[in-house]
Design an enzyme around this catalytic site. Structure first.
Site, short mmCIF file in Angstrom:
data_model
loop_
_atom_site.label_atom_id
_atom_site.label_comp_id
_atom_site.label_asym_id
_atom_site.label_seq_id
_atom_site.Cartn_x
_atom_site.Cartn_y
_atom_site.Cartn_z
N ASP A 30 0.84 -1.20 0.00
CA ASP A 30 0.00 0.00 0.00
C ASP A 30 0.88 1.25 0.00
O ASP A 30 2.00 1.23 0.54
CB ASP A 30 -0.93 -0.03 1.23
CG ASP A 30 -2.12 0.90 1.07
OD1 ASP A 30 -2.34 1.41 -0.04
OD2 ASP A 30 -2.83 1.11 2.07
N ARG A 52 0.32 7.66 -2.70
CA ARG A 52 0.90 8.70 -1.85
C ARG A 52 2.37 8.94 -2.18
O ARG A 52 2.85 10.07 -2.19
CB ARG A 52 0.75 8.31 -0.37
CG ARG A 52 -0.61 8.67 0.20
CD ARG A 52 -0.88 7.95 1.48
NE ARG A 52 -1.30 6.58 1.25
CZ ARG A 52 -1.43 5.66 2.19
NH1 ARG A 52 -1.16 5.97 3.43
NH2 ARG A 52 -1.83 4.44 1.89
N TRP A 53 3.09 7.86 -2.49
CA TRP A 53 4.51 7.99 -2.84
C TRP A 53 4.65 8.92 -4.06
O TRP A 53 5.51 9.80 -4.08
CB TRP A 53 5.08 6.60 -3.16
CG TRP A 53 6.53 6.59 -3.53
CD1 TRP A 53 7.60 6.44 -2.67
CD2 TRP A 53 7.09 6.73 -4.85
NE1 TRP A 53 8.77 6.48 -3.37
CE2 TRP A 53 8.49 6.65 -4.71
CE3 TRP A 53 6.55 6.90 -6.12
CZ2 TRP A 53 9.37 6.74 -5.80
CZ3 TRP A 53 7.42 7.00 -7.21
CH2 TRP A 53 8.80 6.92 -7.05
N HIS A 107 2.69 3.19 -8.97
CA HIS A 107 2.41 1.78 -9.28
C HIS A 107 3.58 1.16 -10.05
O HIS A 107 3.96 0.02 -9.80
CB HIS A 107 1.12 1.65 -10.09
CG HIS A 107 -0.11 2.10 -9.35
ND1 HIS A 107 -0.38 1.73 -8.05
CD2 HIS A 107 -1.16 2.89 -9.72
CE1 HIS A 107 -1.54 2.27 -7.66
NE2 HIS A 107 -2.02 2.99 -8.66
N SER A 110 -7.68 -5.48 -5.31
CA SER A 110 -8.78 -6.02 -4.51
C SER A 110 -10.10 -5.94 -5.27
O SER A 110 -10.22 -5.19 -6.26
CB SER A 110 -8.91 -5.23 -3.20
OG SER A 110 -9.50 -3.97 -3.43
N TRP A 126 -11.97 -1.77 -8.11
CA TRP A 126 -12.70 -1.34 -9.31
C TRP A 126 -13.36 0.02 -9.12
O TRP A 126 -13.73 0.68 -10.09
CB TRP A 126 -13.80 -2.37 -9.68
CG TRP A 126 -13.27 -3.72 -10.04
CD1 TRP A 126 -13.30 -4.82 -9.24
CD2 TRP A 126 -12.64 -4.13 -11.27
NE1 TRP A 126 -12.72 -5.90 -9.90
CE2 TRP A 126 -12.31 -5.49 -11.15
CE3 TRP A 126 -12.31 -3.47 -12.46
CZ2 TRP A 126 -11.68 -6.22 -12.16
CZ3 TRP A 126 -11.69 -4.19 -13.47
CH2 TRP A 126 -11.38 -5.54 -13.31
N ARG A 184 -11.99 2.62 -8.29
CA ARG A 184 -11.05 3.71 -8.64
C ARG A 184 -11.36 4.26 -10.03
O ARG A 184 -12.05 3.60 -10.82
CB ARG A 184 -9.62 3.17 -8.59
CG ARG A 184 -9.26 2.77 -7.18
CD ARG A 184 -7.80 2.46 -7.06
NE ARG A 184 -7.50 2.13 -5.67
CZ ARG A 184 -6.32 2.16 -5.13
NH1 ARG A 184 -5.28 2.51 -5.85
NH2 ARG A 184 -6.15 1.85 -3.87
N LEU A 192 10.30 -21.19 -4.75
CA LEU A 192 9.31 -20.31 -4.11
C LEU A 192 8.05 -20.31 -4.94
O LEU A 192 8.11 -20.43 -6.16
CB LEU A 192 9.87 -18.88 -4.06
CG LEU A 192 8.96 -17.80 -3.48
CD1 LEU A 192 9.00 -17.86 -1.94
CD2 LEU A 192 9.39 -16.40 -3.92
N ARG A 214 1.87 -4.97 6.23
CA ARG A 214 1.20 -3.95 5.43
C ARG A 214 2.04 -2.68 5.46
O ARG A 214 2.45 -2.22 6.55
CB ARG A 214 -0.20 -3.64 5.95
CG ARG A 214 -0.90 -2.58 5.05
CD ARG A 214 -2.37 -2.40 5.35
NE ARG A 214 -2.96 -1.52 4.35
CZ ARG A 214 -4.21 -1.57 3.92
NH1 ARG A 214 -5.02 -2.49 4.39
NH2 ARG A 214 -4.66 -0.73 3.01
N ARG A 247 -5.06 -1.99 8.66
CA ARG A 247 -6.30 -2.74 8.43
C ARG A 247 -6.04 -3.83 7.40
O ARG A 247 -5.01 -3.86 6.73
CB ARG A 247 -7.42 -1.80 7.98
CG ARG A 247 -7.10 -0.99 6.74
CD ARG A 247 -8.29 -0.13 6.28
NE ARG A 247 -7.85 0.81 5.27
CZ ARG A 247 -7.49 2.07 5.51
NH1 ARG A 247 -7.50 2.53 6.73
NH2 ARG A 247 -7.09 2.85 4.53
N SER A 269 -8.39 -4.78 4.88
CA SER A 269 -8.96 -4.48 3.56
C SER A 269 -9.36 -5.74 2.78
O SER A 269 -9.06 -5.88 1.59
CB SER A 269 -7.99 -3.63 2.73
OG SER A 269 -7.68 -2.43 3.40
#
Ligand code: IPE
Ligand code: IPE
Ligand code: MG
Length: 238
Positions: free
Chosen positions: A23, A27-28, A40, A69, A73, A75, A135, A185, A191, A193
């Site tokens: 998350d 903001r970044w 992103h 998530s 959608w 957004r 992995l 997180r 939270r 989410s």
């Protein structure tokens, strides 16, 4: 490292399944006067670094990233479209990296709403990496914890069962090794989410203020050190 070698080391450090809610991309970018999409893009590079770290970690067998998530959608259409395109580019670029580090790729979530070419890319990447054993990298795509539980319950009921056990549900979930050991997180939000609701039942949580594009392997390493010092009691008294 091969999964059977990891098996031997697990007794000392029980971190097998790491889950991450990535998350803070928006903001970044905003802090730098950039478009959210730049955050992103940078975030996708961080997934690569963290996955490579996990592939070389002695006990981690699965790392599950929350990438999109069922609520995302909501957004703006342009941001959603950008994320879909980024996912396609990421998977295309990632294939040689998966092969180099012996990473198996798996997607969880309802992908039927994605474009046909993207669905094809996801299926192909899964197929081409399915023999890789250092992995498993799981990307949660159009994923919601509640939707996942409802889905498996309906599947089991369709098979004719009317009384379910915890084992029935755990077994039917799409996630391999369904129990999460450590959930991280980023971005300071504390939270869930709608992420992996069933699988976090006894997970240890770690919330860091770092925004996802700034997250790195050094920070992950120190979080893991912190995790290994915790006592997980699972309801017992030891
Ligand atoms: C996480 O970053 C990435 C996705 C949810 C796809 P955000 O896009 O949520 O970034 P913030 O929370 O707005 O900063
Ligand atoms: C959670 O982040 C979803 C992903 C990381 C994919 P969000 O940014 O969508 O979550 P909220 O809205 O802050 O709870
Ligand atoms: Mg967010």
């Amino acid at each position: 490292m091969h999964q059977s070698d990891k098996e031997e080391m697990r007794e000392e450090t029980p971190l097998k399944h790491l889950a991450i809610i990535m998350d803070g991309n928006g903001r970044w970018a905003q802090e730098r006067g950039l478009k959210r999409t730049k955050g992103h893009e940078k975030g996708a590079d961080v997934i690569r670094d963290i996955t490579t770290y996990c592939a070389n970690h002695p006990t981690i067998e699965t790392v599950t990233f929350y990438a999109f998530s069922t609520e995302n959608w909501k957004r703006p259409k342009l941001e959603v479209e950008f994320l879909m395109k980024l996912l396609d580019t990421y998977l295309k670029k990632e294939l040689p990296v998966y092969q180099k580090h012996h990473v198996r790729f798996l997607a969880i979530g309802d992908m039927t709403r994605f474009s046909k070419p993207l669905q094809k890319r996801i299926k192909e990447t899964e197929a081409r990496t399915k023999e890789n054993h250092s992995l498993t990298q799981v990307l949660a795509l159009n994923y919601g914890g509640r939707a996942e539980i409802v889905g498996v319950v309906n599947d089991i009921v369709k098979e004719g069962k009317s009384v379910l056990t915890e084992k029935d549900i755990s077994r039917a979930l799409q996630t391999p090794y369904s129990d999460i050991d450590l959930l991280i997180r980023t971005s300071g939000e504390e939270r869930i989410s709608n992420f992996l609701l069933w699988q976090i039942s006894y997970a240890e949580f770690y919330f860091t203020p770092t925004l996802w594009p700034d997250f790195n392997t050094q920070e992950l390493d120190s979080i893991i050190t912190h995790y290994t010092q915790r006592t997980r009691r699972f309801g017992g008294l030891q």
